[in-house]
Design a protein around this motif. Structure first.
Motif, PDB file in Angstrom:
ATOM      1  N   ARG A 135       0.796  -1.229   0.000  1.00 28.57           N
ATOM      2  CA  ARG A 135       0.000   0.000   0.000  1.00 28.57           C
ATOM      3  C   ARG A 135       0.831   1.283   0.000  1.00 28.57           C
ATOM      4  O   ARG A 135       0.298   2.377   0.110  1.00 28.57           O
ATOM      5  N   ARG A 136       2.140   1.145  -0.058  1.00 29.72           N
ATOM      6  CA  ARG A 136       2.977   2.354  -0.060  1.00 29.72           C
ATOM      7  C   ARG A 136       4.123   2.152  -1.046  1.00 29.72           C
ATOM      8  O   ARG A 136       4.674   1.059  -1.114  1.00 29.72           O
ATOM      9  N   LEU A 137       4.467   3.229  -1.748  1.00 23.26           N
ATOM     10  CA  LEU A 137       5.484   3.092  -2.787  1.00 23.26           C
ATOM     11  C   LEU A 137       6.499   4.226  -2.700  1.00 23.26           C
ATOM     12  O   LEU A 137       6.134   5.397  -2.638  1.00 23.26           O
ATOM     13  N   VAL A 138       7.755   3.828  -2.678  1.00 20.02           N
ATOM     14  CA  VAL A 138       8.849   4.795  -2.816  1.00 20.02           C
ATOM     15  C   VAL A 138       9.711   4.307  -3.981  1.00 20.02           C
ATOM     16  O   VAL A 138      10.159   3.165  -3.987  1.00 20.02           O
ATOM     17  N   VAL A 139       9.891   5.165  -4.977  1.00 20.64           N
ATOM     18  CA  VAL A 139      10.705   4.800  -6.128  1.00 20.64           C
ATOM     19  C   VAL A 139      12.078   5.441  -5.982  1.00 20.64           C
ATOM     20  O   VAL A 139      12.182   6.626  -5.660  1.00 20.64           O
ATOM     21  N   VAL A 140      13.098   4.657  -6.182  1.00 17.72           N
ATOM     22  CA  VAL A 140      14.455   5.170  -6.103  1.00 17.72           C
ATOM     23  C   VAL A 140      15.078   5.049  -7.488  1.00 17.72           C
ATOM     24  O   VAL A 140      15.171   3.960  -8.048  1.00 17.72           O
ATOM     25  N   ASP A 141      15.445   6.193  -8.044  1.00 14.31           N
ATOM     26  CA  ASP A 141      15.886   6.251  -9.443  1.00 14.31           C
ATOM     27  C   ASP A 141      17.015   7.270  -9.520  1.00 14.31           C
ATOM     28  O   ASP A 141      16.835   8.422  -9.138  1.00 14.31           O
ATOM     29  N   GLU A 142      18.153   6.843 -10.017  1.00 17.12           N
ATOM     30  CA  GLU A 142      19.281   7.771 -10.091  1.00 17.12           C
ATOM     31  C   GLU A 142      19.103   8.791 -11.206  1.00 17.12           C
ATOM     32  O   GLU A 142      19.878   9.744 -11.316  1.00 17.12           O
ATOM     33  N   GLY A 143      18.098   8.606 -12.033  1.00 19.23           N
ATOM     34  CA  GLY A 143      17.802   9.631 -13.041  1.00 19.23           C
ATOM     35  C   GLY A 143      17.245  10.869 -12.367  1.00 19.23           C
ATOM     36  O   GLY A 143      16.951  10.881 -11.174  1.00 19.23           O
ATOM     37  N   TRP A 144      17.080  11.918 -13.178  1.00 21.56           N
ATOM     38  CA  TRP A 144      16.445  13.115 -12.636  1.00 21.56           C
ATOM     39  C   TRP A 144      14.961  12.852 -12.457  1.00 21.56           C
ATOM     40  O   TRP A 144      14.376  12.001 -13.120  1.00 21.56           O
ATOM     41  N   ARG A 145      14.381  13.669 -11.601  1.00 23.69           N
ATOM     42  CA  ARG A 145      12.982  13.471 -11.226  1.00 23.69           C
ATOM     43  C   ARG A 145      12.029  13.869 -12.366  1.00 23.69           C
ATOM     44  O   ARG A 145      11.149  13.099 -12.728  1.00 23.69           O
ATOM     45  N   THR A 146      12.232  15.063 -12.905  1.00 26.68           N
ATOM     46  CA  THR A 146      11.251  15.607 -13.841  1.00 26.68           C
ATOM     47  C   THR A 146      11.199  14.796 -15.130  1.00 26.68           C
ATOM     48  O   THR A 146      12.199  14.656 -15.824  1.00 26.68           O
ATOM     49  N   GLY A 147      10.055  14.257 -15.432  1.00 31.22           N
ATOM     50  CA  GLY A 147       9.884  13.494 -16.665  1.00 31.22           C
ATOM     51  C   GLY A 147      10.654  12.197 -16.671  1.00 31.22           C
ATOM     52  O   GLY A 147      10.927  11.639 -17.734  1.00 31.22           O
ATOM     53  N   GLY A 148      10.991  11.696 -15.506  1.00 29.90           N
ATOM     54  CA  GLY A 148      11.851  10.522 -15.438  1.00 29.90           C
ATOM     55  C   GLY A 148      11.105   9.212 -15.301  1.00 29.90           C
ATOM     56  O   GLY A 148       9.877   9.163 -15.284  1.00 29.90           O
ATOM     57  N   LEU A 149      11.891   8.146 -15.178  1.00 28.52           N
ATOM     58  CA  LEU A 149      11.302   6.823 -15.016  1.00 28.52           C
ATOM     59  C   LEU A 149      10.481   6.731 -13.733  1.00 28.52           C
ATOM     60  O   LEU A 149       9.479   6.030 -13.677  1.00 28.52           O
ATOM     61  N   SER A 150      10.936   7.441 -12.700  1.00 25.60           N
ATOM     62  CA  SER A 150      10.195   7.377 -11.440  1.00 25.60           C
ATOM     63  C   SER A 150       8.762   7.854 -11.652  1.00 25.60           C
ATOM     64  O   SER A 150       7.827   7.314 -11.068  1.00 25.60           O
ATOM     65  N   ALA A 151       8.594   8.839 -12.519  1.00 20.24           N
ATOM     66  CA  ALA A 151       7.248   9.347 -12.800  1.00 20.24           C
ATOM     67  C   ALA A 151       6.400   8.270 -13.468  1.00 20.24           C
ATOM     68  O   ALA A 151       5.226   8.082 -13.155  1.00 20.24           O
ATOM     69  N   GLU A 152       7.014   7.552 -14.396  1.00 17.66           N
ATOM     70  CA  GLU A 152       6.282   6.504 -15.107  1.00 17.66           C
ATOM     71  C   GLU A 152       5.908   5.361 -14.152  1.00 17.66           C
ATOM     72  O   GLU A 152       4.799   4.827 -14.197  1.00 17.66           O
ATOM     73  N   ILE A 153       6.834   5.016 -13.296  1.00 19.11           N
ATOM     74  CA  ILE A 153       6.585   3.903 -12.372  1.00 19.11           C
ATOM     75  C   ILE A 153       5.445   4.267 -11.411  1.00 19.11           C
ATOM     76  O   ILE A 153       4.542   3.479 -11.158  1.00 19.11           O
ATOM     77  N   ILE A 154       5.493   5.489 -10.898  1.00 16.68           N
ATOM     78  CA  ILE A 154       4.451   5.909  -9.956  1.00 16.68           C
ATOM     79  C   ILE A 154       3.106   6.022 -10.670  1.00 16.68           C
ATOM     80  O   ILE A 154       2.078   5.591 -10.151  1.00 16.68           O
ATOM     81  N   THR A 155       3.121   6.562 -11.874  1.00 15.60           N
ATOM     82  CA  THR A 155       1.856   6.661 -12.614  1.00 15.60           C
ATOM     83  C   THR A 155       1.277   5.275 -12.864  1.00 15.60           C
ATOM     84  O   THR A 155       0.072   5.052 -12.737  1.00 15.60           O
TER      85      THR A 155
END
Lengths: 495, 323
Positions: free
Chosen positions: B252-272
């Motif tokens: 029920r909780r998600l933290v994405v760790v991505d060495e890429g930059w935040r804006t427009g990054g993979l972390s955004a896709e994973i969370i979406t």
């Protein structure tokens, strides 16, 4: 996040202008395609105008009473996307009208031509010596990317700033709407609260900044309502559901003042109002809650009262008026006995589930002479014989009209019986009194054509009706319950 | 035990021995042994036809690899770092990723692009960025990010077995990572995410060079009684969305760790993706720990400061526990 302008529609080929009569929505309201959002007066009369997209009303541009030409912007909707948390990039992608799209085209053109020149210069650098060519190609890409970002930022800056201001005003409208009725709660907690019927407004969130977490809803489910006796009485009087009240006393105990606060917001009834208007407010609360929360189903059943009539006439023969038993008592007793056989209907819906009740204490809907309605319960109705029941009914009606009911009688009973027999209506379609899960209605007994064998004969008949909570029972059980009451009425001597 | 670097080398050696169509091409992959010494010794072992030093032109040797793949070979193209792969992005996007589509399915491009990614070696901004998301954005391309020694081997073999162009992103700090290596094993399916640590309280979703940080963070959280699940995404395109949904719906909780930059990054896709699949299961705002939005600094303390840190992951996880 796109914005959509809602214009004065053409409601006929010859319509040139229309008068906005009224808005059916307010700023910040969420609307769905097909919702009526305004009333517009034309030559042909007042017409409900529907919206043709989902969105949130971000601006109402025309005051009611104003006549405007077809095509005039009446309102703005924000469609799609989420609340604007920030910034220019989001806004830049949003507005798709006019100058915005033009400038974004020019951006993509310029960046395309730049990338071509990059690959050219790169392929030129291939022939150079290795160490030099890497640094050259890198520096080329650097300087080019700089100039790209510059030209891009220039050409979009206009459209961005435009749409930023739009999105800011839109966000303001949303914030206004949000402040009205917005509980900070996680999706998982909301889902559980919905499933269990927990009112989120009554919960204290333990998350960051008071966010209601899943665990908070789980705890709410486990904790019984704790309220002071005065609060309980006040809640009864005002028709306030204690499970929906947030206690301000230590350990979340509900005090009288908490009930008063909820009651005063739930219905516009000042504390110093007359008893009549207070009662009206209580009825309003209870009935509004009933229709809001309870998925009613309704069944009706018409019964031949011939034998019941004869039974009562025989029983009452030669007795003084005060010792006679009226049909109402027989109806009540039949209902009580039938309820014994169908205990599923003898329950209260509390905290998201049906809690069975031990005893059968039928409520009796009594209309008061000054207006209003009370439904005191007759304790252990099913244990009273017809004489005792008749006496109890006479007593409770008399005291209800005198305003001398005991608090214990005002506790909600098993189910309530209503009879509008004196008023001449054929059928009552009852509204369940929360937290009960059913209500029985009796129409006016009347002589009607009735088929007996192959012959139509006049017979005294009565139409029974049942409103029941579909969360608790289904129509099949309701039908058996009504049939059971009918069978007692048809063989009154056995009841 | 073997290093990450040796595992890649082992996989390439195995592939070249088993399949005459496989060869390695790139800058300094032959005599120099590769910029990160991944192919050291392979030239001597397998000869110059299989280990081909290319001129210093990413567009050139990448294009050569694509052409060879179209011609029936199974090339492995090593690009020194993902930063320089941008010079070959035209080849990778406009040729490798699109030809199958543009030829109506007639021309497939079975090429493997291996490239180093990530920061931490003080080689400054032009050599340190994590640009995986640029490539994971492209339909027609597949993207892998090994985070373990075994995956370093398995993903090379899995990528070579795939009929489409595949990019493999190797984090620079992982090359010396030591771990168990089974050189005989059938390669694990590279397109599925792997749960590297089970937990019930929150999901730490990550890939590549950040897996170790997440495991360290999970250990630190466990000391505080918080059971974090660590999900190694492995494939960045296609994302294993069902695995993300399953883990998030469990914790029920998600933290994405991505060495890429935040804006427009993979972390955004994973969370979406998690929001789309599992919104009503969430009991907290999804969070991400990414690299600071700056070009990676050269100075050691600044570089460290810019990158995701174990303490930040722990802090984000604890925030998530509060909704």
């Amino acid at each position: 996040m796109a914005e959509l302008v809602f214009e004065m529609p053409s409601l006929g080929a010859d319509m040139e202008a229309g008068t906005l009569v009224a808005w059916r929505v307010a700023l910040g309201d969420a609307v769905r395609r097909g919702d009526v959002i305004a009333e517009v007066e034309t030559e042909k009369g007042v017409i409900d105008v529907e919206v043709f997209a989902d969105g949130v009303v971000s601006a109402l541009l025309v005051e009611p009473g104003t006549k405007v030409p077809v095509g005039t912007a009446l309102a703005k909707l924000e469609t799609g996307g989420t609340a604007g948390s920030g910034a220019a990039p989001e806004a830049g992608s949003g507005s798709s009208v006019g100058s915005g799209s033009g400038s974004s085209e020019s951006v993509s053109e310029s960046s395309a031509s730049v990338s071509e020149s990059v690959s050219e210069s790169v392929s030129e650098s291939v022939s150079e010596s290795e160490s030099v060519s890497e640094s050259v190609s890198e520096s080329v890409s650097e300087s080019v990317s700089e100039s790209v970002s510059e030209s891009v930022s220039e050409s979009v800056s206009e459209s961005v700033s435009e749409s930023v201001s739009e999105s800011v005003s839109g966000a303001g409208a949303r914030a206004g709407a949000g402040a009205r009725d917005f509980v900070r709660v996680t999706p998982a907690a909301r889902a559980l609260a919905d499933a269990r019927g927990v009112d989120l407004r009554g919960l204290v969130g333990t998350g960051r900044e008071g966010v209601i977490l899943l665990a908070d809803v789980e705890r709410a489910r486990e904790r019984p309502v704790e309220a002071t006796p005065a609060a309980r009485q006040h809640a009864r009087e005002r028709g306030v559901d204690l499970t929906q009240v947030r206690g301000s006393r230590p350990h979340g105990v509900i005090g009288r003042e908490d009930v008063a606060r909820v009651a005063s917001t739930a219905a516009p009834s000042p504390v110093d109002a007359s008893p009549e208007s207070r009662m009206r407010a209580a009825i309003a609360n209870a009935m509004a809650r009933s229709k809001r929360e309870i998925p009613h189903y309704y069944l009706t059943h018409t019964v031949d009262l011939s034998r019941a009539t004869v039974f009562l006439e025989t029983r009452n023969a030669g007795k003084p008026p005060e010792a006679r038993v009226l049909l109402a008592a027989l109806l009540l007793r039949s209902t009580a006995l039938a309820l014994r056989k169908h205990p599923e209907l003898n329950a209260h819906w509390t905290e998201g589930q049906a809690a069975p009740r031990e005893s059968i204490d039928l409520g009796l809907a009594i209309s008061l002479r000054g207006g209003g309605l009370v439904a005191p319960a007759i304790p252990r109705t099913d244990t009273l014989d017809l004489d005792a029941l008749m006496a109890a009914m006479v007593d409770v009606v008399e005291r209800a009209r005198r305003g001398a009911l005991r608090a214990s009688e005002m506790a909600p009973g098993s189910l309530t019986v209503t009879s509008l027999g004196e008023r001449g209506v054929d059928v009552v379609v009852p509204v369940i009194l929360p937290p009960q899960v059913a209500m029985v209605g009796f129409g006016t007994p009347a002589r009607r054509p009735w088929v007996v064998g192959d012959v139509v004969v006049p017979r005294p008949v009565i139409t029974l009706s049942l409103a029941a909570d579909h969360r608790v029972t289904d129509g099949h059980l309701g039908a058996r319950f009504l049939a059971r009451i009918a069978s007692y009425l048809e063989s009154p001597e056995t009841s | 035990m073997a290093t990450f670097r040796e595992a890649i080398r082992s996989a390439m050696r195995q592939a070249m021995r088993e399949d005459p169509r496989v060869f390695l091409i790139g800058e300094d992959v032959g005599h120099y042994g590769g910029a990160f010494a991944v192919s050291r010794g392979l030239l001597e072992e397998l000869g110059p036809e299989r280990i081909r030093d290319a001129p210093l032109s990413e567009a050139g040797f990448t294009g050569a690899g694509i052409g060879a793949a179209i011609g029936g070979m199974r090339p492995i193209v090593e690009v020194m770092t993902v930063n320089f792969a941008l010079l070959a992005l035209d080849q990778i996007l406009n040729n490798a990723a699109t030809l199958l589509h543009m030829s109506g399915g007639q021309v497939s491009v079975p090429v493997v692009f291996r490239m180093t990614t990530g920061a931490g070696k003080q080689i400054a901004a032009q050599h340190s960025h994590s640009l995986e998301c640029y490539f994971a954005h492209i339909p027609g391309l597949k993207c892998l990010a090994p985070a373990t020694v075994q995956d370093a081997r398995d993903m090379v073999l899995g990528a070579l077995a795939d009929p489409d162009p595949v990019c493999i992103f190797e984090h620079a700090l992982l090359y010396n990572l030591e771990g168990a290596l089974d050189e005989e094993a059938a390669p694990a399916d590279p397109w599925r995410a792997a749960v590297r640590r089970e937990g019930r309280d929150l999901t730490l979703a990550t890939y590549g060079g950040s897996l170790g940080k997440c495991l360290d963070a999970a250990a630190a959280l466990a000391a505080d009684g918080v059971e974090a699940e660590v999900l190694d995404l492995r494939s960045l395109r296609p994302l294993d969305r069902p695995a993300i949904a399953a883990s998030v719906e469990k914790t029920r909780r998600l933290v994405v760790v991505d060495e890429g930059w935040r804006t427009g990054g993979l972390s955004a896709e994973i969370i979406t993706s998690a929001l789309e699949s599992s919104f009503y299961a969430l009991d907290a705002v999804p969070r991400r720990v990414c690299t600071a939005e700056v070009p990676i600094p050269y100075a050691k303390h600044m570089e460290e400061h810019a990158l995701p840190k174990v303490a930040e992951i722990v802090a984000a996880a604890k925030e998530a526990l509060r909704g």
